[in-house]
Scaffold this motif. Structure first.
Motif, short mmCIF file in Angstrom:
data_model
loop_
_atom_site.label_atom_id
_atom_site.label_comp_id
_atom_site.label_asym_id
_atom_site.label_seq_id
_atom_site.Cartn_x
_atom_site.Cartn_y
_atom_site.Cartn_z
N THR A 1 3.57 -0.73 3.84
CA THR A 1 3.57 0.51 3.06
C THR A 1 4.84 0.68 2.23
N ASP B 1 -7.00 4.94 -5.01
CA ASP B 1 -6.00 3.93 -4.66
C ASP B 1 -6.48 3.12 -3.45
N ILE B 2 -7.07 3.82 -2.47
CA ILE B 2 -7.56 3.12 -1.27
C ILE B 2 -8.76 2.24 -1.61
N CYS C 1 0.85 -1.19 0.00
CA CYS C 1 0.00 0.00 0.00
C CYS C 1 0.89 1.25 0.00
N TYR C 2 0.27 2.38 -0.29
CA TYR C 2 1.04 3.58 -0.63
C TYR C 2 0.47 4.81 0.09
N PHE D 1 -3.01 8.20 6.33
CA PHE D 1 -3.37 7.09 5.44
C PHE D 1 -4.09 5.98 6.23
N ASN E 1 -5.89 9.29 -7.63
CA ASN E 1 -5.69 10.01 -6.37
C ASN E 1 -5.68 9.00 -5.23
N LEU E 2 -5.45 9.50 -4.03
CA LEU E 2 -5.32 8.59 -2.88
C LEU E 2 -6.62 7.83 -2.63
N ASN E 3 -7.75 8.49 -2.88
CA ASN E 3 -9.04 7.83 -2.60
C ASN E 3 -9.28 6.64 -3.52
N GLU F 1 1.33 7.75 0.08
CA GLU F 1 1.31 8.95 -0.78
C GLU F 1 0.71 8.62 -2.14
N LYS F 2 -0.02 7.55 -2.24
CA LYS F 2 -0.68 6.97 -3.41
C LYS F 2 0.33 6.31 -4.34
N LYS G 1 1.87 11.50 7.10
CA LYS G 1 1.22 10.91 5.92
C LYS G 1 0.81 9.47 6.20
#
Ligand code: FAD
Length: 317
Positions: free
Chosen positions: A209, A192-193, A178-179, A221, A188-190, A181-182, A217
């Motif tokens: 991560t 990606d999640i 997982c990331y 996250f 975007n991060l959303n 910072e995406k 961050k």
């Protein structure tokens, strides 16, 4: 033992680290040299990365070039088996989608099972250098969630072909990446999640991560993941910057932002030794903070060089 069991049994923050198989032609001593300095800190498990083939071109005279596929760092599974046998430490081989058909994946999982390896980190992998974006094998997986589904299936005894349906199930603990910072390709991060949730729903029991240098961050996250119903442990990954090359390479390659106070110090560095001193100090502060706030485990990216990680662990744990 499974990583998830280590995490469940833990009374304090655990320590784990990741190593790379040596370049083809190097002997096994380079692996021992990476592991031995960290043994006294009793790592709970050691990850071993998987490296896909690369395409190289060899001159064959008269202007002819031969295209050859080579794997520069083979040996992931063998190294995992060696670590278990020599050190009696649990291992986590990385397994990727790239270059693997589902058949290849099944064979690799059967091999891990026969070796008594209890864990696997399931990843998509990156595009090879000759491709502009990731291209799955024709009979392979396009994303890590598909790979995870196959592993989960095998854990239930579901093999690819009908005649093996009643066959013995594997029992692998599945981790995924997982990331904070995406991921570089994510919108975007959303989003990606949202895809990350699919990996957990498919059977990932914990997450590790990408490296990051700003703990805020990571904590942000984790909060976003919890809000999306991702409730598995999220292990922070720490990679100390130790060379001038890292400064240029790591933020660009992994799409990572360096916090301003750290960046301010790094731009003044003139030698690798300067970067290492600052990089180690920064990682010590990060690790202490993660431990004090109850991170389940801190996972160190050694990239085959354990000396800086040794300094950090000695100071922070
Ligand atoms: P995925 O989860 O498939 O995600 C890739 C991208 O696609 C993301 O942008 C995501 O948002 C999106 N996405 C995810 N699922 C879907 C879906 N179902 N449909 C559409 N879009 C989707 N690489 C190696 O080659 N070998 C290694 O050993 C290795 N170890 C790693 C260890 C860790 C802890 C980490 C963080 C990374 C590692 N990598 C390794 C790098 C990793 O392979 C790359 O970051 C790769 O680009 C993405 O892998 P992933 O498993 O996160 O992919």
């Amino acid at each position: 033992m499974k990583v998830i069991q280590h995490l469940k049994n833990a009374k304090k923050t655990l320590l784990s680290f990741e190593i790379l198989p040596p370049l083809k032609g190097k002997d096994i001593n380079s692996i021992y040299e990476g592991i031995d300095p960290l043994l006294e800190f009793k790592p709970s498990f050691i990850n071993v990365t998987y490296h896909r083939e690369e395409v190289i071109y060899k001159e064959r005279g008269q202007g002819l070039l031969q295209k050859i596929r080579v794997r520069k760092r083979p040996g992931t599974v063998g190294i995992c088996a060696m670590i278990k046998a020599k050190y009696n430490i649990d291992t986590v081989p990385h397994l990727i989608c790239g270059g693997f058909t589902k058949e290849d994946t099944e064979d690799a999982l059967i091999e891990l099972n026969f070796l008594g390896i209890d864990n696997v980190l399931a990843l998509r992998g990156d595009a090879i250098k000759s491709e502009s974006s990731f291209i799955p094998e024709r009979e392979g997986h396009a994303h890590a969630d598909d790979l995870i589904r196959q592993i989960t299936g095998l854990n239930k005894g579901s093999y690819l072909h009908d005649e093996e349906r009643e066959a013995a199930p594997t029992d692998l603990c599945i981790g995924a990446a997982c990331y904070p910072e995406k991921h570089a390709e994510a919108l975007n991060l959303n989003t990606d999640i949202a895809y990350l949730k699919r990996k957990v729903d498919a059977g990932a029991e914990y997450l590790v991560t990408q490296m990051f240098y700003d703990n805020a961050k990571y904590f942000n996250f984790v909060e976003l993941c919890r809000a999306e119903g991702i409730n598995v442990p999220i292990i922070p990954g720490i990679k100390p910057l130790t060379t001038m090359r890292h400064i240029a390479f790591i933020p660009k390659t992994f799409g990572i932002d360096l916090p301003q106070p750290f960046a301010k110090g790094l731009v003044k560095c003139k030698t690798d030794a300067d970067v290492k001193q600052l990089g180690v100090e920064w990682s010590i502060a990060q690790t202490k903070d993660l431990i004090s706030k109850g991170a389940p485990c801190v996972h160190f990216y050694t990239m085959g060089k354990s000396e800086a990680v040794r300094q950090i662990v000695k100071e922070a744990f």
